[in-house]
Scaffold this active site. Structure first.
Site, PDB file in Angstrom:
ATOM      1  N   ASP A  22       0.868  -1.178   0.000  1.00 21.39           N
ATOM      2  CA  ASP A  22       0.000   0.000   0.000  1.00 21.39           C
ATOM      3  C   ASP A  22       0.906   1.229   0.000  1.00 21.39           C
ATOM      4  O   ASP A  22       1.594   1.492   0.991  1.00 21.39           O
ATOM      5  CB  ASP A  22      -0.900  -0.011   1.231  1.00 21.39           C
ATOM      6  CG  ASP A  22      -1.859   1.162   1.289  1.00 21.39           C
ATOM      7  OD1 ASP A  22      -1.787   2.040   0.396  1.00 21.39           O
ATOM      8  OD2 ASP A  22      -2.680   1.229   2.219  1.00 21.39           O
ATOM      9  N   SER A  63       2.662  10.905 -17.492  1.00 18.03           N
ATOM     10  CA  SER A  63       1.480  11.191 -18.311  1.00 18.03           C
ATOM     11  C   SER A  63       1.822  12.305 -19.287  1.00 18.03           C
ATOM     12  O   SER A  63       2.573  13.233 -18.950  1.00 18.03           O
ATOM     13  CB  SER A  63       0.313  11.632 -17.427  1.00 18.03           C
ATOM     14  OG  SER A  63      -0.722  12.219 -18.198  1.00 18.03           O
ATOM     15  N   TYR A  87      -5.312  15.570 -10.509  1.00 15.96           N
ATOM     16  CA  TYR A  87      -4.543  14.491 -11.131  1.00 15.96           C
ATOM     17  C   TYR A  87      -3.407  15.055 -11.982  1.00 15.96           C
ATOM     18  O   TYR A  87      -2.255  14.610 -11.883  1.00 15.96           O
ATOM     19  CB  TYR A  87      -5.460  13.626 -11.986  1.00 15.96           C
ATOM     20  CG  TYR A  87      -4.728  12.626 -12.867  1.00 15.96           C
ATOM     21  CD1 TYR A  87      -4.263  11.431 -12.338  1.00 15.96           C
ATOM     22  CD2 TYR A  87      -4.511  12.888 -14.212  1.00 15.96           C
ATOM     23  CE1 TYR A  87      -3.589  10.507 -13.133  1.00 15.96           C
ATOM     24  CE2 TYR A  87      -3.840  11.972 -15.025  1.00 15.96           C
ATOM     25  CZ  TYR A  87      -3.387  10.790 -14.480  1.00 15.96           C
ATOM     26  OH  TYR A  87      -2.714   9.893 -15.273  1.00 15.96           O
ATOM     27  N   LYS A 138       0.578  14.464 -11.311  1.00 16.91           N
ATOM     28  CA  LYS A 138       1.467  13.846 -12.292  1.00 16.91           C
ATOM     29  C   LYS A 138       2.634  14.775 -12.630  1.00 16.91           C
ATOM     30  O   LYS A 138       3.770  14.326 -12.804  1.00 16.91           O
ATOM     31  CB  LYS A 138       0.686  13.491 -13.564  1.00 16.91           C
ATOM     32  CG  LYS A 138      -0.075  12.193 -13.466  1.00 16.91           C
ATOM     33  CD  LYS A 138       0.867  11.004 -13.283  1.00 16.91           C
ATOM     34  CE  LYS A 138       0.172   9.674 -13.355  1.00 16.91           C
ATOM     35  NZ  LYS A 138       1.088   8.536 -13.099  1.00 16.91           N
TER      36      LYS A 138
END
Length: 297
Positions: free
Chosen positions: A64, A143, A157, A161
């Site tokens: 995790d 990304s 997000y 990134k």
């Protein structure tokens, strides 16, 4: 050469595809995910069956990224079983969509925790092993949003990134003298083949989200347009294949960044310019020896 590889976030999507592809290439792959005895128990069983049927080495591993203790335990398990760790694929993370205003600071912190700080926890556990070995590869799944065009309503997000990508660049300089390489693999948008968008999180503040009703349908419109721009042969397995290619290259010959983009959002063009600027600046300030690991002739 067979290598021992850890992949984070390997229960589904690109992480899962990459685990299978790397194992098929002959590597020992630890496909890590959280809750391996609970909600992801079936995923671990699928990987076990896949490995047995094909005679490859994939091992489900509890990890995790939100827990330092979990990261420490996972790395300790790999080292105890294999005696080394060669490659870390930083893939764990999650997409959220919605108006930026609607996200609470706590929700944004959680996105950064999963997409950025999680990688730091893994590094804190693993880098002492790699530094002692004097070798290794950190492979970051970034990304194209960090360099190319992207639509609205993905604020937390996209920011996370970009932060992760920046950390990867920073650490690349700091690790070369230990013989540790860095590659940033940069996937574009995939409208098919993953559950990235269907599983995206939403802000809890539905009232603020509702205030943006004048944008209703915009993301569907963007999604339809992205689908139209995507060629029929576009498949996220291309990202896994690129990772297999990079891992298989000799030390010192791995690219700093690769782009896997079927939509052509501009990230590849920007990356070429950015990489030239990065290299030129490193030379100007006298740290160009940190641009790549030094290998014996």
């Amino acid at each position: 050469m067979k290598q021992v590889i850890l992949i984070t976030g390997a229960s589904t999507g690109i992480g899962n595809l990459t685990a299978r592809a790397l194992a098929a290439a002959g590597h020992t792959v630890y496909a890590s995910m959280r809750d391996t005895l609970g909600r992801n128990a079936a995923r671990v069983l699928e990987l076990r069956d896949h490995a047995f049927a094909r005679g490859v080495d994939i091992r489900g591993l509890e990890l995790d990224v939100l827990s330092q203790a979990s990261c420490d335990a996972a790395i300790a398990t790999i080292v105890a079983e294999q005696g080394r760790l060669d490659v870390i694929v930083h893939n764990a993370g999650g997409l959220v969509t919605g108006p930026m205003e609607a996200f609470s600071p706590e929700e944004i912190k959680h996105v950064f925790d999963a997409n950025v700080i999680g990688a730091q926890r893994v590094n804190k556990a693993a880098l002492p092993v790699l530094r002692t070995q004097g070798s290794g590869l950190l492979l970051w799944v970034s990304s194209t949003t960090t360099r190319g065009g992207f639509p609205p309503f993905m604020g937390p997000y996209v920011a996370a990134k970009a932060a992760m990508d920046s950390i990867a660049v920073t650490m690349s300089y700091e690790l070369t003298r230990f013989g540790i390489e860095t590659t940033i693999v940069t996937p574009g948008a995939f409208t098919r083949g993953t559950a990235h968008f269907p599983n995206a999180g939403k802000p809890a503040d539905t009232n603020t989200s509702a205030a943006y009703a004048r944008y209703d349908g915009l993301m569907d419109q963007v999604g339809a347009r992205l689908s139209a721009l995507t060629p029929d042969d576009a498949d996220p397995i291309a990202v896994a294949d690129d990772i297999v290619r990079v891992v298989g290259l000799p030390a010192g010959q791995r690219p700093f960044r690769t782009v896997v983009d079927f939509i052509n959002d501009g990230a590849e063009e920007v990356s070429l310019v950015a990489e030239k600027v990065r290299i030129d600046f490193a030379k100007r300030i006298g740290i160009d020896d940190l641009l790549a690991v030094q290998t014996a002739a």
